[in-house]
Design a protein around this motif. Structure first.
Motif, mmCIF file in Angstrom:
data_model
loop_
_atom_site.group_PDB
_atom_site.id
_atom_site.type_symbol
_atom_site.label_atom_id
_atom_site.label_comp_id
_atom_site.label_asym_id
_atom_site.label_seq_id
_atom_site.Cartn_x
_atom_site.Cartn_y
_atom_site.Cartn_z
ATOM 1 N N ARG A 4 45.762 22.683 9.757
ATOM 2 C CA ARG A 4 47.022 21.939 9.700
ATOM 3 C C ARG A 4 47.091 20.978 10.876
ATOM 4 O O ARG A 4 46.780 21.368 12.018
ATOM 5 C CB ARG A 4 48.219 22.895 9.724
ATOM 6 N N ALA A 65 50.448 18.564 16.881
ATOM 7 C CA ALA A 65 50.331 20.010 16.723
ATOM 8 C C ALA A 65 49.190 20.301 15.760
ATOM 9 O O ALA A 65 49.075 19.669 14.712
ATOM 10 C CB ALA A 65 51.631 20.614 16.210
ATOM 11 N N GLU A 67 46.855 23.657 13.967
ATOM 12 C CA GLU A 67 46.666 25.080 13.707
ATOM 13 C C GLU A 67 45.261 25.292 13.165
ATOM 14 O O GLU A 67 44.748 24.460 12.402
ATOM 15 C CB GLU A 67 47.705 25.586 12.699
ATOM 16 N N THR A 68 44.629 26.415 13.569
ATOM 17 C CA THR A 68 43.256 26.705 13.159
ATOM 18 C C THR A 68 43.229 27.904 12.223
ATOM 19 O O THR A 68 44.203 28.662 12.136
ATOM 20 C CB THR A 68 42.365 26.964 14.383
ATOM 21 N N HIS A 72 44.982 30.140 15.962
ATOM 22 C CA HIS A 72 45.418 29.432 17.164
ATOM 23 C C HIS A 72 46.358 28.291 16.794
ATOM 24 O O HIS A 72 46.230 27.696 15.714
ATOM 25 C CB HIS A 72 44.211 28.869 17.922
ATOM 26 N N LYS A 73 47.299 28.001 17.714
ATOM 27 C CA LYS A 73 48.204 26.878 17.546
ATOM 28 C C LYS A 73 48.285 26.126 18.869
ATOM 29 O O LYS A 73 48.621 26.706 19.904
ATOM 30 C CB LYS A 73 49.596 27.344 17.116
ATOM 31 N N VAL A 75 49.748 22.559 20.783
ATOM 32 C CA VAL A 75 50.707 21.459 20.709
ATOM 33 C C VAL A 75 50.561 20.624 21.961
ATOM 34 O O VAL A 75 50.616 21.151 23.090
ATOM 35 C CB VAL A 75 52.155 21.988 20.575
ATOM 36 N N ASP A 89 49.101 28.590 21.977
ATOM 37 C CA ASP A 89 49.440 29.956 21.551
ATOM 38 C C ASP A 89 50.679 30.473 22.275
ATOM 39 O O ASP A 89 50.732 31.616 22.738
ATOM 40 C CB ASP A 89 48.254 30.898 21.770
#
Length: 447
Positions: A4, A65, A67-68, A72-73, A75, A89
């Motif tokens: 994402r 931003a 996402e994996t 993980h996230k 920003v 995270d």
């Protein structure tokens, strides 16, 4: 793998969300629609370039931003006038300096630049529109030297192998889809006559619906014809009846029925009253004749005696009024015998008065009729019988009370005859003592 990408106020993107597919993702569109800005956003996220121009015009802050697939996230955000910061995270990192990135960034994304020859870093993950991918503009010896010295050579070779495997898989998918396409096209050519059959079937269905409607209309017309025939028969019959009734004269005018109705109501009311009276007569015929009344002369004599006693009591009252101014009497002698006699006489007289009142009240009651077994009349007869028994009992008590009164009066007369008062010495008068006792004034008046 990145699953994402969300851009907010980044260059030409006010708010854009991209969710890459599991394989190859291609972004297409006209010039200046923001395709290169997506690549620039990923590069800024990985390198933290000091580029204030990426903040969208007339906005205060932009964010990138990512996402994996392994959870993980990351920003990255930057204000138009301020330093950038990371939130990896849920943990915030700021005050990173020019081009500084936290170590947690590359552990989460794994997209760092690779150290090349002559201390030059190579970006093996991104390529610009007008610059070739790394090493393609370098001599072969330089590329070999890079792969020999690079710690990521095995990864690049693995990436190349996976790319070849994916290309072979996609080629197999292409061949399979082409075969399925040819099969589907053949089936479509085989089913082409079905279109004409469908058109003909629709025409037949329309004709069938039209025939069904016509059949319904015919049935309705037949029902209407039958109804019309029935109505015609009714009209013929009514005309025959009218022809038969034509010679008849008009019926006479009826007289008003209200007086007759009132007479009928009166007759019905009289009949109900006669039925009720008949029932009463039948019920009273079964009753026995009333008993003969007993002789009441003894009672009249007792009443006369009581009236005389009342007169004596009035006379005694006058005497008492005259004796009130007198001084207190001397000490009385023992009058226990006289007091007991007077008390018994007063009680007997009170009992006689009570029994006399009861007798007068019960004298108005008619004798009870003969008893019946049940019903309201039987209950009333039972109560009358009980009242008759009470009358007899009261008469017996009255006779007994009169006898007691006469005995007490005789005893008092015997005691008072030729006697004197032990207190004042005055002669005793039996009649006066009886009158005082009947009026409740006590015994002898002294003085």
């Amino acid at each position: 793998m990145i699953t994402r990408i969300e851009l907010t106020n980044f260059m030409s993107h006010a708010h854009t969300v991209i969710e890459p597919a599991a394989g190859l993702t291609v972004i297409v569109g006209p010039n200046n629609c923001g395709k290169s800005a997506v690549v620039a956003a990923l590069q800024v996220l990985c390198r933290n370039d000091p580029a204030a121009y990426v903040v969208r015009h007339e906005t205060k802050e932009c964010t990138v931003a990512v996402e994996t697939s392994d959870g993980h996230k990351v920003v990255w955000s930057r204000k138009a006038k301020g330093s950038p910061k990371y939130i990896i995270d849920g943990q915030q990192f700021d005050r990173l300096g020019k081009g500084g990135v936290p170590d947690e960034l590359h552990r989460a994304l794994r997209l760092p630049e690779v150290e090349g020859t002559k201390n030059a870093a190579l970006d093996v993950h991104f390529g610009g529109q007008k610059s070739p991918i790394f090493l393609l503009d370098q001599p072969a010896a330089e590329a070999a030297r890079f792969f020999a010295s690079s710690s990521d050579a095995s990864r690049l070779v693995e990436m190349q192998r996976r790319h070849k495997v994916r290309v072979a898989d996609r080629q197999k998918d292409k061949n399979r889809l082409e075969a399925e396409s040819r099969q589907v096209n053949g089936e479509l050519e085989t089913l082409q006559p079905v279109v004409e059959i469908d058109k003909h079937l629709k025409t037949l269905e329309a004709a069938w619906h039209e025939l069904t409607q016509l059949a319904g209309q015919i049935a309705a017309a037949e029902r209407a014809a039958a109804a019309l025939a029935a109505q015609s028969a009714v009209v013929v019959n009514e005309r025959a009846v009218a022809g038969a009734l034509a010679p008849l004269t008009a019926p006479p005018a009826l007289a008003p029925t209200e007086p007759l109705a009132r007479q009928i109501e009166q007759l019905q009311s009289a009949r109900h009253s006669a039925d009720a009276l008949t029932g009463q007569v039948q019920a009273l015929q079964e009753l026995a004749a009333p008993p003969t009344l007993a002789d009441e002369r003894a009672l009249a004599k007792a009443i006369a005696h009581l009236e005389a006693a009342s007169a004596n009591a009035a006379s005694a009252l006058h005497e008492r009024d005259a004796l009130v101014p007198l001084v207190a009497p001397p000490v009385l002698a023992d009058e226990a015998a006289l007091a007991g006699c007077l008390a018994g006489l007063a009680a007997a007289q009170g009992n006689v008065a009570a029994q006399h009142g009861r007798l007068q009240a019960l004298a108005l009651v008619s004798p009870p009729p003969a008893l019946v077994e049940s019903g309201p009349l039987g209950d009333a007869i039972g109560r009358l019988d009980q009242a008759a028994r009470q009358v007899d009992e009261f008469r017996r008590q009255l006779v007994q009370a009169e006898a007691e009164q006469l005995a007490a009066a005789a005893e008092l007369r015997a005691w008072a005859t030729d006697g004197t008062c032990p207190t004042c010495g005055a002669p005793l008068n039996a009649d006066r003592l009886l009158a005082h006792a009947a009026a409740g004034l006590g015994g002898h008046a002294h003085g």
